[in-house]
Design an enzyme around this catalytic site. Structure first.
Site, PDB file in Angstrom:
ATOM      1  N   SER A 256       9.695  40.505  71.084  1.00 49.11           N
ATOM      2  CA  SER A 256       8.426  39.941  70.997  1.00 49.11           C
ATOM      3  C   SER A 256       7.644  40.690  72.137  1.00 49.11           C
ATOM      4  O   SER A 256       8.244  41.076  73.274  1.00 49.11           O
ATOM      5  CB  SER A 256       8.544  38.465  71.447  1.00 49.11           C
ATOM      6  OG  SER A 256       7.373  37.815  71.774  1.00 49.11           O
TER       7      SER A 256
ATOM      8  N   LYS B  21     -12.299  30.979  65.011  1.00 50.28           N
ATOM      9  CA  LYS B  21     -13.076  31.780  65.935  1.00 50.28           C
ATOM     10  C   LYS B  21     -14.347  32.396  65.242  1.00 50.28           C
ATOM     11  O   LYS B  21     -15.276  31.918  64.828  1.00 50.28           O
ATOM     12  CB  LYS B  21     -12.061  32.643  66.489  1.00 50.28           C
ATOM     13  CG  LYS B  21     -11.031  31.827  67.379  1.00 50.28           C
ATOM     14  CD  LYS B  21     -10.190  32.902  68.058  1.00 50.28           C
ATOM     15  CE  LYS B  21      -9.449  32.068  69.115  1.00 50.28           C
ATOM     16  NZ  LYS B  21      -8.768  30.808  68.515  1.00 50.28           N
TER      17      LYS B  21
END
Length: 539
Positions: A230, A341
């Site tokens: 990650s 968005k």
């Protein structure tokens, strides 16, 4: 005289676990130990009355210390738990006091959030204006910080699509897709999203937070002996899914291809691996070296999970994101995106192979047990995607990039500490939560500009900033006025433009000797009170 030991425990606890306390600790008590000696001589059964003021309601083995549980299984009060007052059996945990203390902590470090009361406007020619009510009186403002990057939520075709869906289907979905039915609109939108990202299938979620959390958790739990790699700058939704999965995780420095390679080399190539990262970072505006990260991940046998939340609609010929812009969509295994968005609605999704999508659909609790997106949202989002994939969408993206470049250069020319970024996000580094909030409030109250201050935990402490996101509908005149008024606020607060854009030492722990420096690659670094550990949970 009350027993100084028993006085630490509540009446209910003593009532339920008195026998355990008696057997485990009675020998150390100068009073109880005498009765234990007597009871042993009489071969007292643990079910017999004991010299406490309460009786056990549980049955245990008659053999001393051979009980079906131990004190370790119960929530025994710690030495730091000073808030609990058990002086009498009517006492309870002071919940409200605790809640207020936690709020006070946020206020003291200036990370307490006061939401602006804003109603955005979507009438003809009104976007990006709004009405603000924080001062108890309605007044017009200009919004500079929303993630409705292209103003598509106010597009007449999108609004009409929502209205038609409302008239025909009503306001709600009626439940989960399994319970209430799988509408054709959901299926059409998923096919459109799959085609947009050049994938076989897609799956809708109620938000991209849920999409990221549920998908990463589900994949990590199902893949045998899975390892996750990650990026240290990943969004809280990705961190939560990874952490909750409990699998082995490896944190690589933000957008650092070489560090990812070093970490991947430490795991056998045949071991299932997921490499998770974002294309556009929401707060810094950085764009990852996408193809290099993909190539390294595949070289070592990993699949990739790429968050394109702040890129979909804004990059690429059809608005599919950085992957389309860079021509690497076929290399991207799993793409997550948002409808909330640039697409101007709400909801999230993933796109990938048909088998992968079907597996997530079948196992992800965040999809299975959540009411599906209502038809109004689904139809509005479908229309928005169609618009942004068209020539009109390409024109909007061109105007958007022009305005971003104009405002960024204007701010730099005037000496404001603008962080270097290749994307549409313009961060102005402040580095102090109180000052950041003061600037935001003054811009709103005195000049009618809404720029929300970004403080911890959205960013690390010391990285507080103003985050601007101009749209195609912010005119040059509006941008000139903003910079002029920002200068007035800067002078009023006697601020310097000489703000270091990178901190000294570690970005998170501020330890100059910390090797992490710009980005913390290890959430388990062990540094006392490291804000990165808090940030990974709270952001």
């Amino acid at each position: 005289m009350q027993c100084p030991f028993l006085n630490r425990f509540g009446a209910n606890y003593l009532r339920n676990y008195a026998e355990i306390l008696y057997q485990s600790y009675g020998i150390f008590c100068p009073v109880i130990s005498k009765t234990i000696h007597t009871n042993n001589e009489k071969k007292l059964s643990p079910l017999s009355p004991i010299p406490f003021s309460v009786k056990s309601t549980r049955s245990y083995s008659t053999k001393r210390y051979s009980v079906d549980t131990t004190l370790a299984d119960y929530d025994v009060r710690s030495d730091n738990d000073n808030a609990i007052d058990t002086a009498n059996e009517n006492s309870t945990f002071p919940y409200e006091k605790f809640f207020n203390e936690q709020i006070l902590k946020k206020k003291k470090d200036h990370s307490y959030r006061v939401f602006k009361r804003v109603n955005r406007l979507a009438g003809d020619g009104l976007f990006p204006h709004a009405l603000e009510y924080s001062s108890q009186s309605e007044r017009p403002i200009t919004v500079w910080c929303a993630n409705d990057y292209l103003g598509i939520s106010a597009h007449p075709n999108v609004k009409n699509a929502v209205k038609e869906a409302l008239d025909i289907h009503g306001s709600g979905a009626g439940g989960t897709r399994n319970i209430a039915g799988n509408s054709l609109h959901h299926e059409r939108l998923e096919r459109k999203l799959a085609d947009l990202h050049q994938k076989e299938a897609a799956l809708l979620f109620t938000s991209c937070f849920v999409a990221n959390d549920s998908t990463l958790f589900t994949l990590a739990k199902l893949l045998p002996n899975c390892h996750i790699f990650s990026d240290s700058g990943n969004h809280a939704s990705m961190i939560q899914g990874i952490r909750n999965s409990g699998v082995r995780k490896h944190i690589f420095r933000h957008n650092d291809v070489n560090h990812l390679r070093v970490l991947l080399q430490q795991v056998d190539k045949v071991t299932p691996k997921i490499v998770a990262f974002e294309t556009v970072h929401s707060m810094t505006g950085a764009i990852c070296p996408l193809e290099e990260l993909l190539d390294v991940a595949h070289e070592y046998g990993a699949i990739t999970f790429i968050d394109e939340v702040h890129a979909v609609g804004l990059y690429g010929d059809h608005g599919a994101g950085v992957g389309e812009r860079d021509g690497v969509l076929p290399k991207m295994d799993i793409i997550s995106g948002t409808l909330g968005k640039a697409f101007g609605n709400i909801g999230g999704y993933i796109a990938g192979s048909s088998s992968l999508i079907d597996m997530v659909r079948s196992y992800a609790a965040g999809f299975i047990f959540t009411t599906s997106l209502p038809p109004t949202v689904v139809c509005g989002a479908l229309e928005a995607i169609n618009i942004l994939a068209s020539e009109e969408g390409r024109e909007l993206r061109s105007l958007h990039q022009r305005n971003v470049s104009y405002l960024k250069n204007l701010l730099l020319r005037e000496g404001f500490p603008v962080e270097d970024t290749p994307s549409h996000i313009i961060p102005i580094k402040i580095g102090d939560p109180l000052i950041c909030t003061q600037i935001s409030n003054m811009l709103m109250e005195k000049f009618g500009h809404y720029i929300q201050s970004i403080n911890y935990p959205t960013v690390a402490r010391g990285q507080e900033k103003l985050r601007l996101a101009p749209t195609p509908f912010h005119t040059f005149e509006m941008m000139n006025a903003l910079v002029t008024d920002l200068k007035k606020v800067w002078d009023k607060l006697e601020l310097s433009t000489n703000v270091p854009l990178t901190p000294n030492g570690c970005m998170f722990c501020r330890n100059e000797s910390c090797w992490h420096q710009d980005n913390c690659p290890d959430l388990e670094c062990g540094i006392p009170n490291c804000p990165r550990l808090e940030l990974s949970v709270a952001a």
